[in-house]
Scaffold this motif. Structure first.
Motif, PDB file in Angstrom:
ATOM      1  N   UNK A  58       0.827  -1.050   0.008  1.00  0.00           N
ATOM      2  CA  UNK A  58       0.136   0.151  -0.035  1.00  0.00           C
ATOM      3  C   UNK A  58       0.929   1.255   0.043  1.00  0.00           C
ATOM      4  N   UNK A  59       0.670   2.409  -0.614  1.00  0.00           N
ATOM      5  CA  UNK A  59      -0.433   2.616  -1.666  1.00  0.00           C
ATOM      6  C   UNK A  59      -0.365   2.164  -3.163  1.00  0.00           C
ATOM      7  N   UNK A  60       0.432   1.564  -3.504  1.00  0.00           N
ATOM      8  CA  UNK A  60       0.799   1.065  -4.743  1.00  0.00           C
ATOM      9  C   UNK A  60      -0.386   0.266  -5.211  1.00  0.00           C
ATOM     10  N   UNK A  61      -0.819   0.390  -6.390  1.00  0.00           N
ATOM     11  CA  UNK A  61      -1.586  -0.705  -6.964  1.00  0.00           C
ATOM     12  C   UNK A  61      -1.057  -1.426  -8.142  1.00  0.00           C
ATOM     13  N   UNK A  62      -1.712  -2.641  -8.347  1.00  0.00           N
ATOM     14  CA  UNK A  62      -1.439  -3.624  -9.277  1.00  0.00           C
ATOM     15  C   UNK A  62      -1.750  -2.912 -10.574  1.00  0.00           C
ATOM     16  N   UNK A  63      -0.772  -3.305 -11.771  1.00  0.00           N
ATOM     17  CA  UNK A  63      -1.073  -3.242 -13.055  1.00  0.00           C
ATOM     18  C   UNK A  63      -1.138  -4.398 -13.692  1.00  0.00           C
ATOM     19  N   UNK A  64      -2.175  -4.807 -14.472  1.00  0.00           N
ATOM     20  CA  UNK A  64      -2.286  -6.088 -15.204  1.00  0.00           C
ATOM     21  C   UNK A  64      -2.647  -7.491 -14.386  1.00  0.00           C
ATOM     22  N   UNK A  65      -3.032  -7.190 -13.424  1.00  0.00           N
ATOM     23  CA  UNK A  65      -3.434  -8.250 -12.572  1.00  0.00           C
ATOM     24  C   UNK A  65      -4.161  -9.359 -13.456  1.00  0.00           C
ATOM     25  N   UNK A  66      -3.882 -10.685 -13.314  1.00  0.00           N
ATOM     26  CA  UNK A  66      -4.665 -11.686 -14.088  1.00  0.00           C
ATOM     27  C   UNK A  66      -4.028 -13.003 -13.742  1.00  0.00           C
ATOM     28  N   UNK A  67      -4.487 -14.029 -14.298  1.00  0.00           N
ATOM     29  CA  UNK A  67      -4.370 -15.412 -13.838  1.00  0.00           C
ATOM     30  C   UNK A  67      -2.996 -15.853 -13.990  1.00  0.00           C
ATOM     31  N   UNK A  68      -2.121 -15.293 -14.887  1.00  0.00           N
ATOM     32  CA  UNK A  68      -0.687 -15.695 -15.009  1.00  0.00           C
ATOM     33  C   UNK A  68       0.224 -14.700 -14.067  1.00  0.00           C
ATOM     34  N   UNK A  69      -0.253 -13.895 -13.332  1.00  0.00           N
ATOM     35  CA  UNK A  69       0.577 -12.908 -12.625  1.00  0.00           C
ATOM     36  C   UNK A  69       0.500 -13.057 -11.182  1.00  0.00           C
ATOM     37  N   UNK A  70       1.572 -12.928 -10.468  1.00  0.00           N
ATOM     38  CA  UNK A  70       1.617 -12.854  -8.870  1.00  0.00           C
ATOM     39  C   UNK A  70       2.164 -11.498  -8.534  1.00  0.00           C
ATOM     40  N   UNK A  71       1.541 -10.963  -7.443  1.00  0.00           N
ATOM     41  CA  UNK A  71       2.061 -10.101  -6.686  1.00  0.00           C
ATOM     42  C   UNK A  71       2.492 -10.380  -5.229  1.00  0.00           C
ATOM     43  N   UNK A  72       3.901 -10.152  -4.882  1.00  0.00           N
ATOM     44  CA  UNK A  72       3.884 -10.547  -3.575  1.00  0.00           C
ATOM     45  C   UNK A  72       4.963  -9.259  -2.898  1.00  0.00           C
ATOM     46  N   UNK A  73       4.383  -9.145  -1.446  1.00  0.00           N
ATOM     47  CA  UNK A  73       5.481  -8.446  -0.559  1.00  0.00           C
ATOM     48  C   UNK A  73       6.733  -9.351  -0.436  1.00  0.00           C
ATOM     49  N   UNK A  74       7.896  -9.512  -0.834  1.00  0.00           N
ATOM     50  CA  UNK A  74       8.750 -10.622  -0.758  1.00  0.00           C
ATOM     51  C   UNK A  74       9.833  -9.874   0.357  1.00  0.00           C
ATOM     52  N   UNK A  75       9.955 -10.749   1.509  1.00  0.00           N
ATOM     53  CA  UNK A  75      10.544 -10.492   2.639  1.00  0.00           C
ATOM     54  C   UNK A  75      11.767 -11.330   2.491  1.00  0.00           C
ATOM     55  N   UNK A  76      12.159 -12.086   1.397  1.00  0.00           N
ATOM     56  CA  UNK A  76      13.495 -12.553   1.583  1.00  0.00           C
ATOM     57  C   UNK A  76      14.486 -11.734   0.413  1.00  0.00           C
ATOM     58  N   UNK A  77      13.880 -11.454  -0.544  1.00  0.00           N
ATOM     59  CA  UNK A  77      14.696 -10.536  -1.567  1.00  0.00           C
ATOM     60  C   UNK A  77      14.385  -9.288  -1.433  1.00  0.00           C
ATOM     61  N   UNK A  78      15.190  -8.437  -0.512  1.00  0.00           N
ATOM     62  CA  UNK A  78      14.739  -6.956  -0.532  1.00  0.00           C
ATOM     63  C   UNK A  78      16.009  -6.084  -0.656  1.00  0.00           C
ATOM     64  N   UNK A  79      15.804  -5.035  -0.753  1.00  0.00           N
ATOM     65  CA  UNK A  79      17.022  -3.950  -0.998  1.00  0.00           C
ATOM     66  C   UNK A  79      17.205  -3.197   0.217  1.00  0.00           C
ATOM     67  N   UNK A  80      16.343  -2.934   1.048  1.00  0.00           N
ATOM     68  CA  UNK A  80      16.401  -1.945   2.420  1.00  0.00           C
ATOM     69  C   UNK A  80      15.056  -2.600   3.253  1.00  0.00           C
ATOM     70  N   UNK A  81      15.291  -2.468   4.576  1.00  0.00           N
ATOM     71  CA  UNK A  81      14.400  -3.080   5.384  1.00  0.00           C
ATOM     72  C   UNK A  81      14.175  -4.284   5.417  1.00  0.00           C
TER      73      UNK A  81
END
Ligand code: AHR
Length: 646
Positions: A58-81
């Motif tokens: 939040x507050x980002x929004x998905x673009x092109x959400x669909x069956x073949x697409x996954x959105x994740x907050x990735x807590x293994x691969x990150x740049x900061x925090x």
């Protein structure tokens, strides 16, 4: 109605310290982020929760959400925090995929600087960055290649061809593959080192002698090392003082750059709540130590080999209050303050320390206990006062007081402020410290509605500008005792200046500050006032004042002794008042000039659409001399300037 003012130019009270004209900014609400600081994106390090869409920060929004697409907050691969935004496309549906953020106020012909920290695996094409409208139609777009593998910092400028308050930024790609977004930043290209150029210019107009930072309550849980080094790498933290997510984009080096730009002295408030003397001493070394000291070397590595030479250091903020992270009793604070002072002065013996004092109505006996232990190992005792004051948890939140009730309370406020200052002055003298410890009134203002639904954004009116001029009169009168003061605050939060994403306006509180800063001498002189009075009821923390004066006056004289500045406030809401002025001690030339803060009513205010309702204007030149009568319009503040003969 008639009032009388008698000025004695040959009876000086004392020299006015320029540090009475300080200001204060805090990491709170829209003061820094969304006000002074030019960053346009929120949760720009993808640190927030996915509140509305599963896997999309939040507050980002998905673009092109669909069956073949996954959105994740990735807590293994990150740049900061401990988080990044991941978008994985397994099945190409021919559409772009990614995230977008809005609304963003885009301006025509404005160049925006975009920085995206990204990494990818298996992408067949470039990333596409676009400024677009609410339906996703691009105003300007750019394709940028992100190499495979590690994190990459991708930067570009986007020139926007349209005005759109509901604009958006999108970051997308086509085809299959995985994209991680670690950080993004969007700012107008022409900031002043990240600070909003228009806001900085407005602040400059107030000629602040010092700037206090980072709080306020925020300071009591702030760990300064979170705010140094490469900005995109700095961690975001939950600020327990205000319950907000702190991105740490503004830290010591950014604050110092702002102070340099403004030509103002930095005043840093250290964390006595959750911090330690060692942490505070390390901050002193980061700021003031040579480039070969441990923390001085860190500063140099961050691009600042020359010490900042920060002189003013607050040892805690309101640490007596139960709203303060780590609040303690007076004796505990005093002993801790001594430990902080020892550690900080061991690094730099030249620093000036401001210890936490309290108003008797907030923390009875606090000052007595602290002064008894700390003595003169603090140079200043800090006091805060808001009229009519706030009592956390005790406010009748469902009863917004009507203006009729509030007007006399605010107008009588400065008399109470003066009483409070003198009471503490008396206590300092009883401790035998009057020559060595002075008061720093380092938070003061009107605070009426900021508790309610306005996110601490007080809707200041001309009434409040009159209050400000009268408080300055009180500070000038008590200039031997009070040697530092800062209005709270500067931008948006209790703000002298209010911003929108694309503009700003100046409140009567701002204009009142300018009136005094631009039209005051350096020596205050005895000024006696006889005035008709009004009665102010008790409110919140203010006792009733049955005989407050309608007219308030205070005179100051220039360093050379050739100019007299007579500051006059007419607090009457409806009636003008004629003032018989008598000046003794010097011969006064016949022509007078002056400046006036005025508006159609005491309850008038400025806004982004009507920025000049309350104004600061020169008055008509008038016939002065040693005795003259000057009529003050209702609800106005005027500084008359008179030439004194040698
Ligand atoms: O200025 C707002 C808040 O008021 C500050 O954080 C705090 O010091 C005071 O209570």
């Amino acid at each position: 109605m008639l009032a009388k003012v008698r000025v004695q130019t040959d009876r000086p009270i004392g020299r006015i310290d320029r540090n009475l004209y300080g200001h204060f900014i805090e990491h709170l609400g829209r003061c820094i982020y969304g006000g002074l600081w030019a960053e346009m994106l929120v949760s720009r390090k993808f640190e927030a929760q996915d509140l509305k869409e599963f896997g999309v920060v939040h507050p980002w929004q998905s673009v092109g959400r669909g069956p073949g697409v996954r959105f994740d907050h990735d807590n293994t691969t990150f740049y900061t925090g401990r988080q990044s935004q991941r978008i994985s496309v397994h099945q190409d549906d021919g559409r772009p995929h990614g995230v977008s953020q809005g609304p963003l106020a885009l301006q025509r012909d404005r160049r925006y600087h975009l920085r995206v920290v990204a990494r990818q695996a298996g992408l067949s094409g470039p990333l596409r960055f676009a400024l677009e409208d609410v339906d996703g139609q691009p105003y300007v777009e750019q394709e940028v290649l992100c190499p495979q593998g590690d994190w990459h910092v991708l930067e570009t400028d986007l020139l926007c061809p349209a005005d759109d308050l509901l604009g958006r930024l999108s970051i997308t790609f086509r085809g299959t593959g995985t994209l991680w977004l670690g950080a993004a930043s969007l700012m107008p290209a022409e900031t002043r080192g990240g600070w909003r150029a228009d806001v900085v210019e407005a602040v400059r107009g107030l000629r602040p002698s010092f700037l206090r930072w980072p709080g306020g309550n925020f300071a009591s849980a702030y760990h300064w090392q979170d705010g140094i080094g490469p900005r995109d790498r700095r961690p975001s933290r939950i600020d327990p003082a205000w319950g907000a997510l702190e991105p740490n984009d503004v830290g010591t080096d950014e604050f110092m750059a702002l102070c340099r730009d403004l030509g103002t002295e930095p005043y840093l408030c250290v964390n006595v709540g959750s911090g330690t003397p060692e942490e505070a001493a390390a901050w002193v070394e980061y700021c003031n130590g040579p480039a070969d000291s441990t923390y001085g070397a860190l500063r140099a590595a961050n691009g600042h080999p020359e010490p900042y030479r920060v002189r003013y250091w607050g040892v805690g903020n309101e640490i007596y209050g139960n709203w303060q992270p780590g609040h303690v009793d007076a004796e505990t604070y005093a002993r801790r303050a001594l430990e902080f002072a020892r550690a900080m002065r061991a690094v730099d013996p030249e620093i000036v320390l401001i210890g936490v004092g309290a108003q008797e109505y907030e923390a009875p006996g606090w000052n007595d206990a602290v002064l008894g232990i700390v003595r003169d190992r603090m140079d200043y005792l800090s006091l805060h006062h808001y009229t009519p004051g706030y009592a956390a948890g005790e406010l009748p939140i469902d009863h917004v007081p009507p203006h009729e009730e509030l007007y006399p309370v605010v107008m009588a406020g400065p008399e109470r402020v003066e009483e409070l200052l003198r009471d503490v002055g008396g206590l300092i003298a009883r401790h035998g410290l009057e020559e060595r410890v002075h008061i720093a009134l380092d938070e003061w203002n009107v605070w009426l509605f900021a508790h309610y639904e306005c996110r601490l954004e007080e809707p200041f009116l001309l009434r409040d500008g009159l209050y400000v001029v009268s408080v300055f009169n009180a500070l000038h009168r008590n200039c031997r005792l009070v040697r530092m003061a800062s209005l709270a605050q500067l931008v948006n939060v209790l703000g002298a200046i209010y911003t929108t994403p694309t503009g700003l306006f100046l409140t009567p509180v701002y204009l009142a500050n300018r009136l005094i800063v631009e039209h005051s001498g350096t020596i205050s002189v005895e000024t006696a006032v006889e005035s008709p009075t009004f009665s102010a009821p008790a409110a919140v923390l203010m006792p009733a004042r049955p005989q407050a004066r309608y007219v308030d006056a205070m005179a100051t004289v220039s360093e050379e002794g050739d100019r007299l500045y007579l500051s006059l406030v007419n607090r009457h809401r409806h009636d003008p008042i004629a003032v018989e002025v008598e000046i003794a001690g010097s011969r006064v030339q016949m022509q007078g000039i002056g400046h006036q803060l005025h508006g159609p009513s005491a309850l008038s205010g400025n806004s982004i659409t009507n920025p000049d309702v309350v104004r600061l204007d020169p008055v008509e030149p008038f016939l002065a001399g040693n005795r003259f009568t000057y009529t003050l319009p209702a609800h106005s503040a005027t500084v008359l300037e008179l030439s004194l003969e040698p």
